[in-house]
Design a protein around this motif. Structure first.
Motif, PDB file in Angstrom:
ATOM      1  N   LYS A  51      38.637  -0.237   2.890  1.00 54.73           N
ATOM      2  CA  LYS A  51      37.511  -0.161   3.055  1.00 54.73           C
ATOM      3  C   LYS A  51      37.794   1.589   3.118  1.00 54.73           C
ATOM      4  CE  LYS A  51      34.547  -1.770   5.801  1.00 54.73           C
ATOM      5  NZ  LYS A  51      33.609  -1.426   4.889  1.00 54.73           N
ATOM      6  N   ILE A  52      37.068   2.703   2.494  1.00 57.65           N
ATOM      7  CA  ILE A  52      37.357   4.213   2.951  1.00 57.65           C
ATOM      8  C   ILE A  52      36.802   4.136   3.665  1.00 57.65           C
ATOM      9  CG2 ILE A  52      36.466   5.889   1.624  1.00 57.65           C
ATOM     10  CD1 ILE A  52      35.834   4.811  -0.956  1.00 57.65           C
ATOM     11  N   ARG A  53      37.825   4.675   4.795  1.00 60.61           N
ATOM     12  CA  ARG A  53      37.819   5.328   6.262  1.00 60.61           C
ATOM     13  C   ARG A  53      37.508   6.995   5.916  1.00 60.61           C
ATOM     14  NH1 ARG A  53      43.221   4.258   8.508  1.00 60.61           N
ATOM     15  NH2 ARG A  53      42.053   5.360  10.324  1.00 60.61           N
ATOM     16  N   GLY A  54      37.795   7.534   4.824  1.00 64.52           N
ATOM     17  CA  GLY A  54      36.912   9.446   4.665  1.00 64.52           C
ATOM     18  C   GLY A  54      36.998   9.831   3.532  1.00 64.52           C
ATOM     19  N   VAL A  55      36.259  10.657   3.108  1.00 59.72           N
ATOM     20  CA  VAL A  55      36.564  11.397   1.364  1.00 59.72           C
ATOM     21  C   VAL A  55      36.438  12.787   1.270  1.00 59.72           C
ATOM     22  CG1 VAL A  55      35.544   9.521  -0.036  1.00 59.72           C
ATOM     23  CG2 VAL A  55      33.988  10.952   0.720  1.00 59.72           C
ATOM     24  N   GLN A  56      37.548  13.819   1.145  1.00 61.20           N
ATOM     25  CA  GLN A  56      37.526  15.177   1.070  1.00 61.20           C
ATOM     26  C   GLN A  56      36.885  15.611  -0.242  1.00 61.20           C
ATOM     27  OE1 GLN A  56      40.317  16.521   2.572  1.00 61.20           O
ATOM     28  NE2 GLN A  56      39.639  15.889   5.024  1.00 61.20           N
ATOM     29  N   VAL A  57      36.885  16.722  -0.695  1.00 61.50           N
ATOM     30  CA  VAL A  57      36.174  17.383  -1.786  1.00 61.50           C
ATOM     31  C   VAL A  57      37.224  18.987  -1.782  1.00 61.50           C
ATOM     32  CG1 VAL A  57      35.222  18.618  -3.976  1.00 61.50           C
ATOM     33  CG2 VAL A  57      35.365  16.285  -3.081  1.00 61.50           C
ATOM     34  N   HIS A  58      38.351  19.362  -1.881  1.00 62.38           N
ATOM     35  CA  HIS A  58      39.559  20.325  -1.779  1.00 62.38           C
ATOM     36  C   HIS A  58      39.316  20.718  -0.495  1.00 62.38           C
ATOM     37  CE1 HIS A  58      38.593  21.570  -6.169  1.00 62.38           C
ATOM     38  NE2 HIS A  58      37.379  21.164  -6.138  1.00 62.38           N
ATOM     39  N   GLY A  59      39.485  19.326   0.352  1.00 58.15           N
ATOM     40  CA  GLY A  59      39.917  19.915   1.709  1.00 58.15           C
ATOM     41  C   GLY A  59      38.393  19.400   2.750  1.00 58.15           C
ATOM     42  N   LEU A  60      37.765  19.539   2.033  1.00 60.87           N
ATOM     43  CA  LEU A  60      36.197  19.639   3.072  1.00 60.87           C
ATOM     44  C   LEU A  60      35.580  18.253   3.352  1.00 60.87           C
ATOM     45  CD1 LEU A  60      34.668  22.881   1.619  1.00 60.87           C
ATOM     46  CD2 LEU A  60      35.807  22.312   3.811  1.00 60.87           C
ATOM     47  N   LYS A  61      35.795  17.646   4.191  1.00 57.87           N
ATOM     48  CA  LYS A  61      34.495  16.190   4.394  1.00 57.87           C
ATOM     49  C   LYS A  61      33.658  16.209   3.653  1.00 57.87           C
ATOM     50  CE  LYS A  61      34.728  12.831   8.259  1.00 57.87           C
ATOM     51  NZ  LYS A  61      34.815  12.415   7.251  1.00 57.87           N
ATOM     52  N   GLN A  62      33.395  15.302   3.011  1.00 57.26           N
ATOM     53  CA  GLN A  62      32.200  14.799   2.555  1.00 57.26           C
ATOM     54  C   GLN A  62      31.351  13.425   3.248  1.00 57.26           C
ATOM     55  OE1 GLN A  62      30.756  17.381  -0.104  1.00 57.26           O
ATOM     56  NE2 GLN A  62      32.552  18.566   1.194  1.00 57.26           N
ATOM     57  N   THR A  63      30.448  13.001   2.548  1.00 54.22           N
ATOM     58  CA  THR A  63      29.818  11.495   3.561  1.00 54.22           C
ATOM     59  C   THR A  63      29.528  11.131   1.744  1.00 54.22           C
ATOM     60  OG1 THR A  63      27.773  12.115   3.470  1.00 54.22           O
ATOM     61  CG2 THR A  63      28.801  12.401   5.205  1.00 54.22           C
ATOM     62  N   THR A  64      29.271  11.255   0.823  1.00 58.15           N
ATOM     63  CA  THR A  64      29.294  11.511  -0.771  1.00 58.15           C
ATOM     64  C   THR A  64      30.201  12.049  -1.591  1.00 58.15           C
ATOM     65  OG1 THR A  64      26.796   9.996   0.295  1.00 58.15           O
ATOM     66  CG2 THR A  64      27.724  10.065  -2.373  1.00 58.15           C
ATOM     67  N   VAL A  65      30.984  11.202  -2.835  1.00 64.08           N
ATOM     68  CA  VAL A  65      31.086  12.220  -3.959  1.00 64.08           C
ATOM     69  C   VAL A  65      31.300  11.815  -4.895  1.00 64.08           C
ATOM     70  CG1 VAL A  65      33.372  13.325  -2.056  1.00 64.08           C
ATOM     71  CG2 VAL A  65      33.537  11.202  -3.219  1.00 64.08           C
ATOM     72  N   HIS A  66      31.239  12.104  -6.498  1.00 65.28           N
ATOM     73  CA  HIS A  66      30.536  11.990  -7.334  1.00 65.28           C
ATOM     74  C   HIS A  66      31.195  12.405  -8.642  1.00 65.28           C
ATOM     75  CE1 HIS A  66      25.919  11.970  -5.758  1.00 65.28           C
ATOM     76  NE2 HIS A  66      26.802  13.039  -5.174  1.00 65.28           N
ATOM     77  N   ALA A  67      30.538  11.929  -9.821  1.00 65.31           N
ATOM     78  CA  ALA A  67      32.109  11.596 -10.823  1.00 65.31           C
ATOM     79  C   ALA A  67      31.779  12.515 -11.116  1.00 65.31           C
ATOM     80  CB  ALA A  67      31.217  10.657 -11.658  1.00 65.31           C
ATOM     81  N   GLY A  68      33.390  12.813 -11.592  1.00 62.28           N
ATOM     82  CA  GLY A  68      33.269  14.668 -12.056  1.00 62.28           C
ATOM     83  C   GLY A  68      34.581  15.414 -11.043  1.00 62.28           C
ATOM     84  N   GLN A  69      34.040  15.103  -9.944  1.00 60.02           N
ATOM     85  CA  GLN A  69      34.829  15.725  -8.689  1.00 60.02           C
ATOM     86  C   GLN A  69      36.459  15.736  -8.311  1.00 60.02           C
ATOM     87  OE1 GLN A  69      31.446  14.819  -5.876  1.00 60.02           O
ATOM     88  NE2 GLN A  69      32.076  17.641  -5.063  1.00 60.02           N
ATOM     89  N   ARG A  70      37.399  16.626  -7.997  1.00 57.52           N
ATOM     90  CA  ARG A  70      38.253  15.887  -7.093  1.00 57.52           C
ATOM     91  C   ARG A  70      39.051  15.633  -5.885  1.00 57.52           C
ATOM     92  NH1 ARG A  70      42.909  15.320  -9.988  1.00 57.52           N
ATOM     93  NH2 ARG A  70      44.166  16.880  -8.718  1.00 57.52           N
ATOM     94  N   VAL A  71      39.134  14.200  -5.648  1.00 54.40           N
ATOM     95  CA  VAL A  71      38.836  13.706  -4.243  1.00 54.40           C
ATOM     96  C   VAL A  71      39.697  13.494  -3.881  1.00 54.40           C
ATOM     97  CG1 VAL A  71      36.254  13.144  -4.922  1.00 54.40           C
ATOM     98  CG2 VAL A  71      38.528  12.188  -5.209  1.00 54.40           C
TER      99      VAL A  71
END
Length: 75
Positions: A51-71
């Protein structure tokens, strides 16, 4: 390793931090789909689930991430 997500997304990992036999944090580019905290995913090969417990993009917490982003995905 490739991570296939229940939401039809996938990540090709560039780095993994492991705790035991499964990765606990995976970083890479989200190749397709959308993922969010709380989503279930499958690890390939092998078929383990997590289960995904958390996601970040460039060190910043996100609730949702999309294709093409570095995660960074915390499992």
């Amino acid at each position: 390793m490739r991570i296939a997500l229940a939401s039809a997304g996938s990540i090709t990992p560039q780095n993994e931090l492991r705790s035991g036999s499964l990765p606990s944090v995976v970083t890479g580019t989200l190749v397709s789909g959308v993922i969010a905290e709380g989503d279930d995913l499958g690890l390939l090969p092998g078929g383990a689930t997590a289960k995904i417990r958390g996601v970040q993009v460039h060190g910043l917490k996100q609730t949702t991430v999309h294709a093409g982003q570095r995660v960074a995905v915390n499992l």
